[in-house]
Every structure is written in C-alpha cells, then in structure tokens.
Design an enzyme around this catalytic site. Structure first.
Site, mmCIF file in Angstrom:
data_model
loop_
_atom_site.group_PDB
_atom_site.id
_atom_site.type_symbol
_atom_site.label_atom_id
_atom_site.label_comp_id
_atom_site.label_asym_id
_atom_site.label_seq_id
_atom_site.Cartn_x
_atom_site.Cartn_y
_atom_site.Cartn_z
ATOM 1 N N LYS A 145 -57.445 49.897 88.280
ATOM 2 C CA LYS A 145 -56.419 50.284 89.253
ATOM 3 C C LYS A 145 -55.881 51.674 88.929
ATOM 4 C CE LYS A 145 -52.012 48.319 90.846
ATOM 5 N NZ LYS A 145 -52.367 48.722 92.201
ATOM 6 N N GLY A 146 -55.365 52.353 89.919
ATOM 7 C CA GLY A 146 -54.826 53.703 89.691
ATOM 8 C C GLY A 146 -53.700 53.699 88.672
ATOM 9 N N GLY A 147 -53.743 54.673 87.766
ATOM 10 C CA GLY A 147 -52.622 54.913 86.853
ATOM 11 C C GLY A 147 -52.545 53.991 85.660
ATOM 12 N N GLY A 200 -54.504 54.001 82.995
ATOM 13 C CA GLY A 200 -54.890 54.605 81.718
ATOM 14 C C GLY A 200 -56.402 54.749 81.570
ATOM 15 N N LYS A 201 -57.123 54.772 82.692
ATOM 16 C CA LYS A 201 -58.597 54.908 82.624
ATOM 17 C C LYS A 201 -58.974 56.192 81.897
ATOM 18 C CE LYS A 201 -58.994 54.899 87.132
ATOM 19 N NZ LYS A 201 -57.583 54.647 87.423
ATOM 20 N N THR A 202 -58.358 57.312 82.342
ATOM 21 C CA THR A 202 -58.726 58.605 81.758
ATOM 22 C C THR A 202 -58.376 58.641 80.285
ATOM 23 O OG1 THR A 202 -58.333 59.663 83.898
ATOM 24 C CG2 THR A 202 -58.397 61.101 81.969
ATOM 25 N N SER A 203 -57.164 58.174 79.945
ATOM 26 C CA SER A 203 -56.733 58.192 78.536
ATOM 27 C C SER A 203 -57.687 57.363 77.689
ATOM 28 C CB SER A 203 -55.311 57.633 78.405
ATOM 29 O OG SER A 203 -54.431 58.373 79.206
ATOM 30 N N ASP A 206 -63.553 61.117 88.955
ATOM 31 C CA ASP A 206 -62.379 60.731 89.740
ATOM 32 C C ASP A 206 -61.892 61.972 90.486
ATOM 33 O OD1 ASP A 206 -59.157 59.209 88.865
ATOM 34 O OD2 ASP A 206 -59.903 60.141 90.702
ATOM 35 N N ASN A 244 -53.815 47.808 78.711
ATOM 36 C CA ASN A 244 -53.199 49.028 78.196
ATOM 37 C C ASN A 244 -51.687 49.020 78.381
ATOM 38 O OD1 ASN A 244 -53.298 51.618 77.063
ATOM 39 N ND2 ASN A 244 -53.430 52.591 79.075
#
Ligand SMILES: Nc1ncnc2c1ncn2[C@@H]1O[C@H](COP(=O)(O)OP(=O)(O)OP(=O)(O)O)[C@@H](O)[C@H]1O
Length: 389
Positions: free
Chosen positions: A72-74, A76-79, A101, A326
């Site tokens: 889901k958006g926000g 922590g995928k990128t982190s 993304d 996360n």
C-alpha cells in the site's frame, strides 16, 4: 518472529535512511545512539531493519536473484527496498536497487540525487551498490512510438505504416485504436521493468547478483501483473490481423499488378514489445530467481489491502513468501495516551495477520519505527515511552 529496531550514530540521516537501518559497519558499537534535542537516545541493537525473515536464505548463493517490494502507498516500500539493498551489498552481493514507482523517493532514502534514469553508485556499502530511478513516463513514450509511424499517431498511421491504410476504416470498429493510443495502466511500469531486464542481460551489468525493485503502490502492481497477458493477447490479435490483411492486400495487388509488402517496422516494434512483456511476466513468475515481498503497516486497512495483494499475487503465480510489518511501536514499560491507543490498534491489526488465510502462511518480520519515539519526545519529554529500549 523477530523484532528489531534501528537508529544511527548521528542525526544527519533520516531515521529511515537505509544506511541508518543497518549496523552499517561492523566497527559500530553493539548499540548506537541518536541525539535528539541533545538527548542521547539509546536505540535497540542495530541490525538490518528490513532484512526480512529468513534473510540468510536470501543472501545465500551467487546466482542472480530479483526481489520486488510492494504494498500500500506510504507503508515504507522504498525505505525497506533501499535497506534490503544495502544489506545485500554488505553481505558481498553487487546489488542494483531500482525504483519503478512513478512517485520516486529512492533519492530521499539514500539522500543522493538518483534522478535521470541512469545507474548511480551509492557510497558506503562494502560491495558495489547502484540505484536507479526509472522514469515510467519515458517508458510509456516508448510504447506510443511502437504504434506511431512517421510522426503520426493511432491506428490509421499504424496501418499506413504497414501500407494498409486503405483498410484502416474497415478496422475502425475493432477499436484497435484505443489499445494503441491509450496505453493500458501499468504499462509504464512493465516497460520500465523490461528495460531493466534488457540492460541486465548486457555484459557490463552482469556483475549484479541481487536486484531489488521498489515497485509502485498495490493498484499499479496488480494492473502490472495482468498486463503482460493482456498485451500478449491484444498485440497477438493485431499481428494476426496484419497477417490476414497483408495476404489479402498482396492478393489484391497481384490482381492489379502492384507487388510490394507492408512496411515491417511497426509490426516488428509491436512484436518486440510483446516479447519484452512476456519476459516481464516470466520474470515475475520465476520461482527460482524472483520473490515478491509485501510491505505493510499494522493498521486494519493496510493489512486488509495486503491480504488482497497476496491473494492476487498467488493467483498470478507470483512467488510471495515474506511479509514486512513496518513502523511498529517499540516496546515500552509505560505508554502515553497516544502510544497506548496506537499500540492497541497495532496489536489488533497484527492479530489479523495471524488469522488471515493469505498472510498467515508468510514469514513475518516486524520493523520498529523511530518516528513514534520522536513524536513522544516532541509531545512529552522525558522518556517515559522509551525506557523499554
Ligand atoms: N520503519 C520506519 N520508521 C520510521 N519511519 C519510516 C519507517 N519506514 C518508512 N518510514 C518513513 O515513512 C515515510 C514513507 O516511507 P517510504 O517512502 O519508504 O514509503 P513508500 O511505501 O515507498 O511510499 P510511496 O508509496 O509514497 O512510494 C518516509 O518518510 C519514511 O522515512
């Protein structure tokens, strides 16, 4: 189920900066400190925050493996993707982390400018770590050019490009124009991934043994997963149609004595696009080299969305074995009102994971967060929320 937390010996890096998520150099003390308003905060034993459960298995072997992080958006995928990439590089794997993304934040995570669509070396880890933010818009342009011949656009030019313009009208009702003029959702990401695969096949990039994809939020990923089949069918239809028309027109032309074959380049481009999409689909489904890791946060909504994502991934035969929960509140002996209420919500959401038919079978790794701690400090020093550390 392990719980880990993290910090960094200087507050120069954002709390979720991937380099702050790891015991980045073995020389670090067993626990590290961050200073916040000159209050030394002793953090938990710093270990790889985003090393999902069963990391040893992920880091073993030197054959190339792909890890796609999505959710889901926000959440922590990128982190987590950036942190996982640092962890791989620190375990001897030359690693490439790619953001497909459209709303990139990999540059923020590494505090380095990664824009521009080229590989950028990330300072710090032992083995080479490169990052890449792909511009899906540019990728989408590539799709459009596959159907635009000599600067025109749409099905008429596409058919003209094959010397079949005269029949374009009759084909209008087939609505092929829509397919070619308005690329289906998820296409930009599919082409972006296929671009990465293309250059990873080249000699100069064969050093990378771990590729980590930071994918777009759930909706995009789901469309992306069904896209290769969709494109395979629709492009297949167009090319079959071309075949039929080509033989019809050459028959007509031979009657009137005008030999000649349709220009191949438009169809070749579409054929190449179709092959690339099939490769993306095969990559996603290759259980020996690819794995999708779902990232979520402990809220009822995020867990429900993660369960639907997991079900869709399994339906598309995409290998998914791990879940990262996360931004979990760190343990504390005594909570402020805010934390007590938040902790209650989080444990309810975490119980959902255990009882969820899709998620309960995944290996779960819980990641603590520093933000709640900092919010506690901001709202009511001293440290009655962190004495459990
Ligand atoms: N474990 C964590 N502890 C503290 N902050 C975190 C943690 N994980 C992520 N964050 C913060 O949460 C915010 C969102 O993180 P991130 O950009 O990685 O999420 P995302 O899922 O990639 O977002 P998007 O869907 O917008 O791309 C960032 O400000 C990041 O610093």
């Amino acid at each position: 189920m392990e719980v880990v937390g993290y910090g960094h010996s200087s507050n120069s890096l954002r709390p979720s900066h991937p380099l702050s998520l790891f015991n980045f150099r073995p020389t670090f003390s067993s626990a590290t400190f961050i200073s916040f308003k000159n209050q030394p905060i002793k953090c938990l034993q710093v270990r790889a925050v985003a090393s999902p459960a069963g990391f040893d298995e992920m880091v073993s072997g030197t054959e190339r493996k792909y890890y796609m992080l999505g959710g889901k958006g926000g959440v922590g995928k990128t982190s987590c993707a950036a942190s996982l990439a640092v962890k791989f590089a620190n375990n001897g794997h030359p690693t490439l982390v790619v953001s497909t993304d459209p709303a990139h934040s990999l540059s923020d995570s590494f505090a380095q400018d990664l824009a521009g669509g080229t590989l950028v070396p990330v300072e710090g880890p032992y083995s080479p770590l490169f990052a890449l933010e792909l511009n899906p818009e540019k990728a989408k342009e590539e799709f459009r050019s596959a159907t635009q011949i000599s600067g025109g656009s749409g099905i008429k030019d596409f058919m003209d490009g094959m010397g079949l313009g005269v029949l374009a009208e009759q084909l209008g009702e087939l609505k092929l124009g829509e397919l070619l003029d308005t690329p289906p959702p998820g296409l930009d990401e599919a082409i972006a991934i296929s671009k990465v695969m293309q250059f990873l096949e080249s000699q100069e990039y064969n050093i990378f043994t771990r590729i980590v994809f930071d994918t777009a939020p759930t909706g995009h990923t789901l469309r992306l997963l069904s896209l290769p089949d969709f494109l395979d069918k629709s492009i297949g239809k167009i090319l079959k149609l071309r075949q039929k028309i080509a033989s019809a027109t050459s028959a007509i032309k031979s009657v009137f004595g005008q030999e000649g074959t349709p220009k191949p380049d438009a169809a070749d481009k579409l054929e190449r696009l179709r092959e690339r999409m099939i490769k993306v689909r095969e990559l996603f489904r290759d259980t020996t080299s690819t794995e999708f890791i779902i990232v979520t946060i402990p809220t009822v909504m995020a867990i429900s969305e993660s369960s639907r994502l997991c079900a869709s991934l399994k339906m598309e035969d995409v290998p998914v074995k791990r879940l990262i929960a996360n931004q979990i509140l760190p343990p504390s002996a005594s909570d402020c009102k805010f934390c007590a209420m938040k902790r209650k919500d989080q444990s309810r959401a975490l119980d959902m994971i255990q009882n969820d038919p899709e998620l309960s079978s995944l290996m779960l790794k819980k990641n603590l967060t520093l933000h709640q701690l900092i919010r506690c400090f901001q709202s009511h020093l001293p440290t009655n929320c962190i004495d459990g550390l």
